[in-house]
Design an enzyme around this catalytic site. Structure first.
Site, PDB file in Angstrom:
ATOM      1  N   GLY A 217       0.799  -1.230   0.000  1.00 53.94           N
ATOM      2  CA  GLY A 217       0.000   0.000   0.000  1.00 53.94           C
ATOM      3  C   GLY A 217       0.830   1.278   0.000  1.00 53.94           C
ATOM      4  O   GLY A 217       1.856   1.390  -0.692  1.00 53.94           O
ATOM      5  N   ASN A 287       4.013   5.291   9.093  1.00 57.31           N
ATOM      6  CA  ASN A 287       2.927   5.029   8.137  1.00 57.31           C
ATOM      7  C   ASN A 287       1.997   3.909   8.595  1.00 57.31           C
ATOM      8  O   ASN A 287       0.812   3.937   8.283  1.00 57.31           O
ATOM      9  CB  ASN A 287       3.531   4.681   6.766  1.00 57.31           C
ATOM     10  CG  ASN A 287       2.521   3.984   5.874  1.00 57.31           C
ATOM     11  OD1 ASN A 287       1.605   4.617   5.335  1.00 57.31           O
ATOM     12  ND2 ASN A 287       2.622   2.662   5.758  1.00 57.31           N
ATOM     13  N   ALA A 297     -21.889   2.949  18.867  1.00 56.35           N
ATOM     14  CA  ALA A 297     -22.866   2.193  19.666  1.00 56.35           C
ATOM     15  C   ALA A 297     -22.519   0.708  19.714  1.00 56.35           C
ATOM     16  O   ALA A 297     -22.911   0.005  20.645  1.00 56.35           O
ATOM     17  CB  ALA A 297     -24.273   2.390  19.092  1.00 56.35           C
ATOM     18  N   ASN A 298     -21.790   0.206  18.711  1.00 53.73           N
ATOM     19  CA  ASN A 298     -21.432  -1.216  18.670  1.00 53.73           C
ATOM     20  C   ASN A 298     -19.947  -1.457  18.966  1.00 53.73           C
ATOM     21  O   ASN A 298     -19.442  -2.556  18.767  1.00 53.73           O
ATOM     22  CB  ASN A 298     -21.733  -1.795  17.272  1.00 53.73           C
ATOM     23  CG  ASN A 298     -23.184  -1.607  16.882  1.00 53.73           C
ATOM     24  OD1 ASN A 298     -24.054  -1.658  17.749  1.00 53.73           O
ATOM     25  ND2 ASN A 298     -23.448  -1.369  15.611  1.00 53.73           N
ATOM     26  N   TYR A 352     -10.731   5.184  14.885  1.00 54.33           N
ATOM     27  CA  TYR A 352      -9.703   5.560  13.901  1.00 54.33           C
ATOM     28  C   TYR A 352      -9.508   7.079  13.883  1.00 54.33           C
ATOM     29  O   TYR A 352      -8.379   7.579  13.893  1.00 54.33           O
ATOM     30  CB  TYR A 352     -10.158   5.051  12.535  1.00 54.33           C
ATOM     31  CG  TYR A 352      -9.210   5.299  11.382  1.00 54.33           C
ATOM     32  CD1 TYR A 352      -8.047   4.543  11.238  1.00 54.33           C
ATOM     33  CD2 TYR A 352      -9.499   6.263  10.410  1.00 54.33           C
ATOM     34  CE1 TYR A 352      -7.191   4.747  10.161  1.00 54.33           C
ATOM     35  CE2 TYR A 352      -8.657   6.473   9.336  1.00 54.33           C
ATOM     36  CZ  TYR A 352      -7.507   5.709   9.216  1.00 54.33           C
ATOM     37  OH  TYR A 352      -6.659   5.921   8.150  1.00 54.33           O
ATOM     38  N   LYS A 356      -6.201   9.241  14.614  1.00 48.75           N
ATOM     39  CA  LYS A 356      -5.576  10.087  13.587  1.00 48.75           C
ATOM     40  C   LYS A 356      -5.600  11.565  13.976  1.00 48.75           C
ATOM     41  O   LYS A 356      -4.672  12.312  13.647  1.00 48.75           O
ATOM     42  CB  LYS A 356      -6.271   9.870  12.234  1.00 48.75           C
ATOM     43  CG  LYS A 356      -6.056   8.466  11.655  1.00 48.75           C
ATOM     44  CD  LYS A 356      -4.589   8.184  11.385  1.00 48.75           C
ATOM     45  CE  LYS A 356      -4.375   6.878  10.630  1.00 48.75           C
ATOM     46  NZ  LYS A 356      -2.963   6.614  10.330  1.00 48.75           N
ATOM     47  N   THR A 387      -6.234   2.250  -2.876  1.00 45.56           N
ATOM     48  CA  THR A 387      -5.434   1.164  -2.301  1.00 45.56           C
ATOM     49  C   THR A 387      -6.322  -0.061  -2.112  1.00 45.56           C
ATOM     50  O   THR A 387      -7.532  -0.009  -2.356  1.00 45.56           O
ATOM     51  CB  THR A 387      -4.880   1.543  -0.908  1.00 45.56           C
ATOM     52  OG1 THR A 387      -5.997   1.785  -0.038  1.00 45.56           O
ATOM     53  CG2 THR A 387      -3.987   2.761  -0.953  1.00 45.56           C
TER      54      THR A 387
HETATM   55  P1  NAI Z   1      -2.535  -1.069   4.393  1.00 52.02           P
HETATM   56  O1  NAI Z   1      -3.417  -1.821   5.353  1.00 52.02           O
HETATM   57  O2  NAI Z   1      -2.546  -1.460   2.956  1.00 52.02           O
HETATM   58  O3  NAI Z   1      -1.014  -1.123   4.919  1.00 52.02           O
HETATM   59  C1  NAI Z   1      -0.671  -0.910   6.265  1.00 52.02           C
HETATM   60  C2  NAI Z   1       0.612  -1.663   6.574  1.00 52.02           C
HETATM   61  O4  NAI Z   1       0.902  -1.450   7.959  1.00 52.02           O
HETATM   62  C3  NAI Z   1       0.463  -3.177   6.368  1.00 52.02           C
HETATM   63  O5  NAI Z   1       1.570  -3.685   5.640  1.00 52.02           O
HETATM   64  C4  NAI Z   1       0.428  -3.710   7.780  1.00 52.02           C
HETATM   65  O6  NAI Z   1       0.965  -5.047   7.909  1.00 52.02           O
HETATM   66  C5  NAI Z   1       1.277  -2.696   8.530  1.00 52.02           C
HETATM   67  N1  NAI Z   1       1.006  -2.718   9.963  1.00 52.02           N
HETATM   68  C6  NAI Z   1      -0.212  -2.763  10.560  1.00 52.02           C
HETATM   69  N2  NAI Z   1      -0.046  -2.870  11.896  1.00 52.02           N
HETATM   70  C7  NAI Z   1       1.275  -2.874  12.144  1.00 52.02           C
HETATM   71  C8  NAI Z   1       2.061  -2.975  13.329  1.00 52.02           C
HETATM   72  N3  NAI Z   1       1.494  -3.101  14.527  1.00 52.02           N
HETATM   73  N4  NAI Z   1       3.412  -2.974  13.221  1.00 52.02           N
HETATM   74  C9  NAI Z   1       4.011  -2.863  12.004  1.00 52.02           C
HETATM   75  N5  NAI Z   1       3.314  -2.774  10.848  1.00 52.02           N
HETATM   76  C10 NAI Z   1       1.961  -2.780  10.917  1.00 52.02           C
HETATM   77  O7  NAI Z   1      -2.930   0.466   4.579  1.00 52.02           O
HETATM   78  P2  NAI Z   1      -2.712   1.727   3.585  1.00 52.02           P
HETATM   79  O8  NAI Z   1      -3.983   1.988   2.889  1.00 52.02           O
HETATM   80  O9  NAI Z   1      -1.473   1.574   2.795  1.00 52.02           O
HETATM   81  O10 NAI Z   1      -2.530   2.894   4.692  1.00 52.02           O
HETATM   82  C11 NAI Z   1      -1.256   3.326   5.152  1.00 52.02           C
HETATM   83  C12 NAI Z   1      -1.488   4.475   6.126  1.00 52.02           C
HETATM   84  O11 NAI Z   1      -2.253   5.491   5.493  1.00 52.02           O
HETATM   85  C13 NAI Z   1      -2.263   4.082   7.378  1.00 52.02           C
HETATM   86  O12 NAI Z   1      -1.762   4.794   8.489  1.00 52.02           O
HETATM   87  C14 NAI Z   1      -3.670   4.529   7.046  1.00 52.02           C
HETATM   88  O13 NAI Z   1      -4.428   4.760   8.207  1.00 52.02           O
HETATM   89  C15 NAI Z   1      -3.394   5.782   6.273  1.00 52.02           C
HETATM   90  N6  NAI Z   1      -4.482   6.247   5.394  1.00 52.02           N
HETATM   91  C16 NAI Z   1      -4.895   5.508   4.303  1.00 52.02           C
HETATM   92  C17 NAI Z   1      -5.890   6.004   3.461  1.00 52.02           C
HETATM   93  C18 NAI Z   1      -6.356   5.281   2.230  1.00 52.02           C
HETATM   94  O14 NAI Z   1      -7.213   5.809   1.509  1.00 52.02           O
HETATM   95  N7  NAI Z   1      -5.833   4.102   1.919  1.00 52.02           N
HETATM   96  C19 NAI Z   1      -6.557   7.284   3.753  1.00 52.02           C
HETATM   97  C20 NAI Z   1      -6.054   7.947   4.917  1.00 52.02           C
HETATM   98  C21 NAI Z   1      -5.049   7.450   5.688  1.00 52.02           C
END
Ligand code: NAI
Length: 446
Positions: A217, A287, A297-298, A352, A356, A387
């Site tokens: 991602g 990241n 509520a849930n 979440y 954030k 993504t």
């Molecule tokens: P994703 O779920 O595809 O990737 C997240 C990565 O973080 C995964 O490889 C996962 O294994 C790793 N991860 C999760 N928990 C972990 C831990 N405890 N220790 C080490 N690694 C860990 O998510 P994505 O979409 O790439 O998001 C990346 C960041 O961007 C996140 O912080 C997400 O909240 C944020 N974000 C994403 C958006 C979107 O539209 N995709 C929008 C706004 C924010």
């Protein structure tokens, strides 16, 4: 993850149909590619202050095709509107309406950038009103621009000038294809700190950077972008993602560190890994993040606690360990991934959004601490990004979410990565405690 609609309406019959039915007409955005010019077409620097003159002279030295006055009918790559000496809202009229006369001459994917002063540093109410007026003006103009053009602003605090390194760094970022999905946003330059790179294609040369959640991602895109920009990488992800992590690490010639960032000793493990291999660490990108959506509520304790633990508590603990370490560079930089959910809120995401919004609070409060070491900390708040996470949203909801921004499309993981790479660079050294949204100017919420 594909956006078939954007491709369909980009040309031929699809374009005609969308036009006739008044449907959204997103265009392919101009994105950065090494070797491509910063901006295509002349740059009009509008404004008659000495700050505008200094800025125009600097842009000329970058070999940009700079205009101080518009040539009728000439297509423009960008308009930079310098409003750094506003004393009263009445002062807006002349420069703004002069620039307005050139708006119809903007080329596709053009840029409009304001350079003005922060309202809260004004001592007179009239000056504060004029400065704050730029905020409403720019955000509205960004909603009027079409064909991939964007509007963004640079705000100068007391210690900053139109030619301070971070002002120029921010201008380069906004002019370039690196900011393709950043629209209607401001970056505040708070000091004269920072330095423009010797090699504009390798702004992170010689830097050692850690990226968490890098196996896929947005994290994998950040790793690729920092590598392209010259950084040496350490990539972190949970052991269960070890295979994917190793693949990305090989691709970017970095090392993989399998680590759950919510462990108590995560910060020390990161420092030890960096110190053993490279003797130091310069950049940390927080990241890794998770969602466990439920209406409040849930909501149960498991969902609530896991999101807080990974998305914010881990970042706080890791920062504390790094800031206490002698191995965390001379001008250390931290960039954290927040979310527009943490700004505007989102149904089903109280946990979440709390985490954030927490990132944003953490970044603002840590700016002073890291500033003592000559460093900076900032956050990037992505909106709708294409993504695996957003591909799972049901079709109709997804289609609405991805069109409801000024650019009428979702962003790419690389767009978030570009903003992070800029904020991690020394060119952004005078920018700290800021939150930059990469959301195409979301039309809903804040
Ligand atoms: P994703 O779920 O595809 O990737 C997240 C990565 O973080 C995964 O490889 C996962 O294994 C790793 N991860 C999760 N928990 C972990 C831990 N405890 N220790 C080490 N690694 C860990 O998510 P994505 O979409 O790439 O998001 C990346 C960041 O961007 C996140 O912080 C997400 O909240 C944020 N974000 C994403 C958006 C979107 O539209 N995709 C929008 C706004 C924010």
């Amino acid at each position: 993850m594909s956006d078939k609609y954007t491709r369909f309406v980009s040309h031929g019959l699809g374009k005609d149909i969308a036009k006739r039915l008044g449907l959204p007409q997103p265009v392919a955005l101009r994105r950065h590619e090494p070797g491509r010019p910063l901006i295509e077409g002349p740059v009009l620097v509008q404004g008659s202050t000495s700050g505008a003159d200094d800025l125009a002279a600097t842009l000329l030295a970058w070999n940009l095709d700079v205009r101080r006055h518009a040539i009728p009918k000439e297509k423009l790559g960008a308009i930079i509107l310098v409003l750094d000496e506003l004393a009263h809202p009445g002062d807006l009229e002349k420069p703004v309406l002069t620039a307005a006369a050139s708006l119809r001459d903007l080329a596709p994917n053009a840029r409009v950038i304001t350079v003005s002063r922060t309202a809260d540093s004004a001592t007179e109410p009239a000056a504060a009103a004029a400065r704050q007026g730029v905020d409403g003006l720019l955000r509205s103009l960004a909603k009027e621009l079409r064909a991939g053009a964007t509007g963004n602003g640079v705000l100068l605090a007391d210690g900053a000038r139109t030619t301070s390194p971070a002002t120029l760094g921010a201008l380069r970022f906004f002019l370039s294809g690196r900011s393709a999905f950043v629209d209607g946003q401001f970056l505040t330059v708070s000091s004269g700190a920072g330095q423009l790179p010797d090699d504009v294609e390798k702004p992170l040369a010689g830097k050692v950077a850690v990226v968490t959640g890098a196996a896929r991602g947005i994290g994998a895109a950040i790793a690729r972008t920092l590598y392209r920009d010259g950084a040496t990488l350490i990539l972190v992800d949970i052991p269960a993602a070890g295979d994917h992590l190793a693949e990305v690490a090989n691709e970017v010639h970095g090392t993989a560190l399998q680590l759950d960032i919510s462990r108590n000793d995560a910060g020390q493990r990161i420092i030890d890994h960096a110190a053993t291999r490279h003797g130091r660490l310069d950049i940390l990108i927080h990241n890794a993040g998770i969602t466990r959506d439920k209406l409040l509520a849930n909501m149960d304790a498991g969902r609530w606690n896991s999101v807080i633990a990974v998305n914010i508590a881990a970042q706080l603990r890791i920062n504390e360990a790094l800031l206490a370490s002698e191995h965390f560079g001379d001008a250390p930089r931290i960039v954290s991934v927040a979310s527009t959910s943490g700004i505007a809120g989102n149904r089903g995401q109280t946990n979440y959004a709390a985490s954030k919004a927490g990132v944003i609070g953490m970044v603002r409060a840590t700016a002073a601490l890291i500033g003592e070491r000559g460093g900076s900390i900032n956050a990037v708040a992505p909106g709708f990004i294409e993504t695996e996470m957003t591909a799972r949203i049901p079709f109709a909801t997804r289609e609405v979410a991805r069109r409801l921004n000024s650019l009428q499309q979702g962003g790419q993981p690389g767009d978030v990565a570009e903003a992070i790479a800029f904020l991690a660079s020394d060119a952004a050294g005078g920018i700290s405690g800021e939150v930059l949204r990469v959301c195409g100017q979301n039309l809903v919420g804040a």
